[in-house]
Design a protein around this motif. Structure first.
Motif, mmCIF file in Angstrom:
data_model
loop_
_atom_site.group_PDB
_atom_site.id
_atom_site.type_symbol
_atom_site.label_atom_id
_atom_site.label_comp_id
_atom_site.label_asym_id
_atom_site.label_seq_id
_atom_site.Cartn_x
_atom_site.Cartn_y
_atom_site.Cartn_z
ATOM 1 N N ARG A 1 0.865 -1.180 0.000
ATOM 2 C CA ARG A 1 0.000 0.000 0.000
ATOM 3 C C ARG A 1 0.897 1.224 0.000
ATOM 4 N NH1 ARG A 1 -4.835 -1.183 4.297
ATOM 5 N NH2 ARG A 1 -6.165 -2.247 2.824
ATOM 6 N N THR A 2 0.583 2.171 -0.840
ATOM 7 C CA THR A 2 1.377 3.388 -0.940
ATOM 8 C C THR A 2 1.522 4.037 0.432
ATOM 9 O OG1 THR A 2 0.560 3.702 -3.181
ATOM 10 C CG2 THR A 2 1.594 5.597 -2.123
ATOM 11 N N GLY A 3 2.759 4.349 0.784
ATOM 12 C CA GLY A 3 3.028 5.027 2.040
ATOM 13 C C GLY A 3 3.063 4.112 3.255
ATOM 14 N N GLU A 4 2.862 2.806 3.068
ATOM 15 C CA GLU A 4 2.880 1.866 4.182
ATOM 16 C C GLU A 4 3.928 0.790 3.950
ATOM 17 O OE1 GLU A 4 -0.879 0.239 5.357
ATOM 18 O OE2 GLU A 4 -1.931 2.094 4.931
ATOM 19 N N LYS A 5 4.297 0.110 5.009
ATOM 20 C CA LYS A 5 5.225 -1.002 4.891
ATOM 21 C C LYS A 5 4.520 -2.170 4.201
ATOM 22 C CE LYS A 5 7.588 0.498 9.005
ATOM 23 N NZ LYS A 5 7.686 0.404 10.440
ATOM 24 N N PRO A 6 5.225 -2.887 3.325
ATOM 25 C CA PRO A 6 4.622 -4.073 2.699
ATOM 26 C C PRO A 6 4.304 -5.146 3.737
ATOM 27 C CG PRO A 6 6.580 -3.366 1.514
ATOM 28 C CD PRO A 6 6.548 -2.597 2.801
ATOM 29 N N TRP A 7 3.289 -5.939 3.430
ATOM 30 C CA TRP A 7 2.828 -7.000 4.318
ATOM 31 C C TRP A 7 2.819 -8.336 3.586
ATOM 32 C CZ3 TRP A 7 0.434 -6.890 9.296
ATOM 33 C CH2 TRP A 7 0.360 -5.620 9.883
ATOM 34 N N ILE A 8 3.160 -9.379 4.317
ATOM 35 C CA ILE A 8 2.865 -10.735 3.877
ATOM 36 C C ILE A 8 1.502 -11.054 4.468
ATOM 37 C CG2 ILE A 8 3.454 -13.177 4.122
ATOM 38 C CD1 ILE A 8 6.401 -12.304 4.220
ATOM 39 N N GLY A 9 0.558 -11.379 3.607
ATOM 40 C CA GLY A 9 -0.791 -11.677 4.069
ATOM 41 C C GLY A 9 -0.977 -13.136 4.451
ATOM 42 N N CYS B 1 9.475 -5.418 6.234
ATOM 43 C CA CYS B 1 8.275 -6.196 5.933
ATOM 44 C C CYS B 1 7.517 -6.451 7.220
ATOM 45 C CB CYS B 1 8.664 -7.528 5.296
ATOM 46 S SG CYS B 1 7.233 -8.514 4.808
ATOM 47 N N ARG B 2 6.205 -6.490 7.102
ATOM 48 C CA ARG B 2 5.323 -6.793 8.232
ATOM 49 C C ARG B 2 4.451 -7.993 7.900
ATOM 50 N NH1 ARG B 2 2.898 -1.756 11.609
ATOM 51 N NH2 ARG B 2 4.828 -1.417 12.754
ATOM 52 N N LEU B 3 3.946 -8.609 8.947
ATOM 53 C CA LEU B 3 2.992 -9.701 8.818
ATOM 54 C C LEU B 3 2.275 -9.836 10.149
ATOM 55 C CD1 LEU B 3 4.283 -12.507 10.355
ATOM 56 C CD2 LEU B 3 5.935 -12.068 8.536
ATOM 57 N N ALA B 4 1.188 -10.552 10.150
ATOM 58 C CA ALA B 4 0.438 -10.770 11.387
ATOM 59 C C ALA B 4 0.255 -12.264 11.594
ATOM 60 C CB ALA B 4 -0.921 -10.076 11.322
ATOM 61 N N VAL B 5 0.349 -12.677 12.857
ATOM 62 C CA VAL B 5 0.142 -14.078 13.221
ATOM 63 C C VAL B 5 -0.962 -14.135 14.276
ATOM 64 C CG1 VAL B 5 1.186 -16.153 14.201
ATOM 65 C CG2 VAL B 5 2.554 -14.656 12.737
#
Length: 168
Positions: free
Chosen positions: A72-80, A113-117
């Motif tokens: 997302r523009t302006g945000e850190k990329p995420w692994i979904g 990179c970010r992700l949620a668990v």
């Protein structure tokens, strides 16, 4: 060699077959052992609403996993989602998928990179922590699950470690 096949509406039944190989994961994330086709369609639609790109992972002609990510523009990329079929876990497949993804990630100029668990998914918490991801926040997902948000700097030596070099 892992083949990344762009997921599309026709591949949802293959995604369902993969997900239903892991009742524990479904129970922790969805509150039930088995997903339905409608559940998977809703999951895909939710991902698309966030702009996620989804891929089926194939090895020697067999579906072995699902991977999606979003920028997302302006945000850190995420692994979904990084889902590897149980029969293919602990063989280095997830590391190979991540090495490929993070190589593209870095070429795009990204460094974090970010992700949620989901809380209760201890195997996933251990996996991401073993790769040097650190919990930076707690929140609630769009599906109402309590999640820990993880984050990591993605350096070239980390990518190298995923390909069999030393992990830093």
């Amino acid at each position: 060699m892992v083949i990344w096949e762009k997921a599309d509406p026709e591949s949802v039944s293959r995604e369902l077959a993969l997900r239903n190989l892991d009742a524990f994961y479904n129970r922790v994330t969805e509150g039930k052992d088995m997903m339905t086709l409608q559940d998977m369609e809703l999951d895909r639609e939710e991902g698309q609403s966030f702009g996620a790109e989804r891929f089926l992972l194939r090895l020697e002609g067999e579906d072995v996993g699902i991977f999606d990510y979003l920028y997302r523009t302006g945000e850190k990329p995420w692994i979904g989602l990084l889902f590897i079929a149980p029969a293919h876990r602990s063989k280095g497949l997830a590391r190979l998928v991540l090495a490929s993804y993070f190589s593209q990630f870095r070429e795009g100029g990204h460094t974090v990179c970010r992700l949620a668990v989901v809380e209760g998914n201890e195997p996933a918490h251990r996996f991401w922590q073993s790769l040097g991801f650190n919990a930076v926040a707690k929140t609630v997902s769009s599906t109402g699950n309590a999640v820990d948000v993880y984050e990591r700097m993605i350096e070239d030596d980390f990518i190298s470690s995923l390909n069999g070099g030393p992990n830093r």
